[in-house]
Design an enzyme around this catalytic site. Structure first.
Site, PDB file in Angstrom:
ATOM      1  N   ASP A  35       0.824  -1.207   0.000  1.00  0.00           N
ATOM      2  CA  ASP A  35       0.000   0.000   0.000  1.00  0.00           C
ATOM      3  C   ASP A  35       0.862   1.262   0.000  1.00  0.00           C
ATOM      4  O   ASP A  35       2.030   1.240   0.399  1.00  0.00           O
ATOM      5  CB  ASP A  35      -0.908   0.028   1.230  1.00  0.00           C
ATOM      6  CG  ASP A  35      -2.164  -0.816   1.048  1.00  0.00           C
ATOM      7  OD1 ASP A  35      -2.393  -1.299  -0.068  1.00  0.00           O
ATOM      8  OD2 ASP A  35      -2.906  -0.988   2.033  1.00  0.00           O
ATOM      9  N   LYS A  56      -3.821   2.725  -2.394  1.00  0.00           N
ATOM     10  CA  LYS A  56      -5.215   3.150  -2.250  1.00  0.00           C
ATOM     11  C   LYS A  56      -5.197   4.372  -1.339  1.00  0.00           C
ATOM     12  O   LYS A  56      -4.960   4.257  -0.140  1.00  0.00           O
ATOM     13  CB  LYS A  56      -6.089   2.048  -1.634  1.00  0.00           C
ATOM     14  CG  LYS A  56      -6.199   0.802  -2.490  1.00  0.00           C
ATOM     15  CD  LYS A  56      -7.106  -0.236  -1.882  1.00  0.00           C
ATOM     16  CE  LYS A  56      -8.552   0.179  -1.960  1.00  0.00           C
ATOM     17  NZ  LYS A  56      -9.063   0.285  -3.334  1.00  0.00           N
ATOM     18  N   MET A 168      -8.752   9.409   8.595  1.00  0.00           N
ATOM     19  CA  MET A 168      -9.245   9.896   7.293  1.00  0.00           C
ATOM     20  C   MET A 168     -10.253  11.035   7.469  1.00  0.00           C
ATOM     21  O   MET A 168     -11.299  11.062   6.813  1.00  0.00           O
ATOM     22  CB  MET A 168      -9.852   8.730   6.496  1.00  0.00           C
ATOM     23  CG  MET A 168      -8.823   7.681   6.115  1.00  0.00           C
ATOM     24  SD  MET A 168      -9.528   6.203   5.332  1.00  0.00           S
ATOM     25  CE  MET A 168     -10.000   5.230   6.784  1.00  0.00           C
TER      26      MET A 168
END
Length: 255
Positions: A35, A56, A168
């Site tokens: 990742d 991602k 996030m």
């Protein structure tokens, strides 16, 4: 068990925060699906593996999840040992559960190797204890980026009384602020916003619920960042400011 696929948590970034189990698995891997948030220094522990980058990132061009899963399956069926390397912990907003279930349904043995999740590491990196007697008796890990594009129930979270650790959330700060205040969270509730936790470029912006959106904008806060919301965000384990005084010894003995 001899897994064909390891779902490995690479931790928040600092390679020294890898577990011994993660290092051992990486050393045995033939191929590593990596990742974006994995620090490049971590890849030194899988010198024999072919590196396949499957990033991602929110707001950026990302590798489709279906493609990543099919890739793991293809390599596993070729008899290769696959390391799926993720930032933080695979099962804390890392889709580790989804991938393990998907592989298991297709007869592929896999193993989850835990990593230190970014929320814990970010708080510790700036000296914040996520729980502290007299301040916080629990922690809630929450993502501001949901699968369906909706938002968490900020009202319920505000009433919960735990330390909130938000992943996030940089793009959702104004909405978070409005909903937490509307739910009755005190405007002066401390907030710590930690960018690039555990890495050389780590930065922290101290704020409050009322001011966090404006302060983050002035600070130019960027992802990846973790938010710690609650009274412990004003507490530091090392130096000042200090936590409020705890009950005296007599009170603690009678508890």
């Amino acid at each position: 068990m001899n897994p064909a696929v390891w779902l490995i948590g690479a931790g928040p970034g600092d390679p020294e925060l890898l577990t011994l189990k993660a290092v051992k698995a990486l050393g045995q891997a033939d191929v590593a699906l990596v990742d974006d948030l994995v620090d490049p220094r971590v890849l030194e522990y899988c010198p024999r593996a072919r590196i396949v980058r499957v990033g991602k990132r929110g707001g950026c061009r990302s590798t489709p999840q279906d493609f990543i899963q099919r890739l793991m399956l293809r390599y596993a069926r070729q008899g290769l040992r696959v390391a799926r390397l993720k930032g933080g912990d695979p099962c804390i907003f890392g889709r580790g559960g989804e991938e393990a279930q998907w592989l298991s349904a297709r007869g592929v043995a896999c193993e989850v190797v835990n990593g230190i999740t970014a929320g814990l590491a970010a708080a510790t990196a700036v000296g914040i204890p996520l729980t502290q007697r007299g301040l916080a008796t629990g922690v809630t890990l929450v993502t501001a980026h949901t699968q369906d594009g909706g938002a968490p129930d900020w009202s319920a979270l505000a009433r919960g009384g735990t330390t909130l650790v938000v992943y996030m959330g940089v793009a959702k700060l104004q909405d978070m602020r409005s909903q937490l205040l509307a739910a009755g969270m005190a405007a002066d509730t401390p907030v710590a916003m930690i960018e690039n936790a555990s890495l050389p470029g780590q930065r922290e912006c101290a704020s409050t619920v009322a001011a966090m959106a404006a302060d983050a904008d002035a600070f130019r806060l960027r992802s990846p960042a973790v938010l710690v919301i609650g009274q412990v965000a004003a507490c530091r384990m090392f130096g000042i400011p200090e936590a409020p005084a705890l009950p005296d010894a007599g009170s603690r003995r009678s508890a």
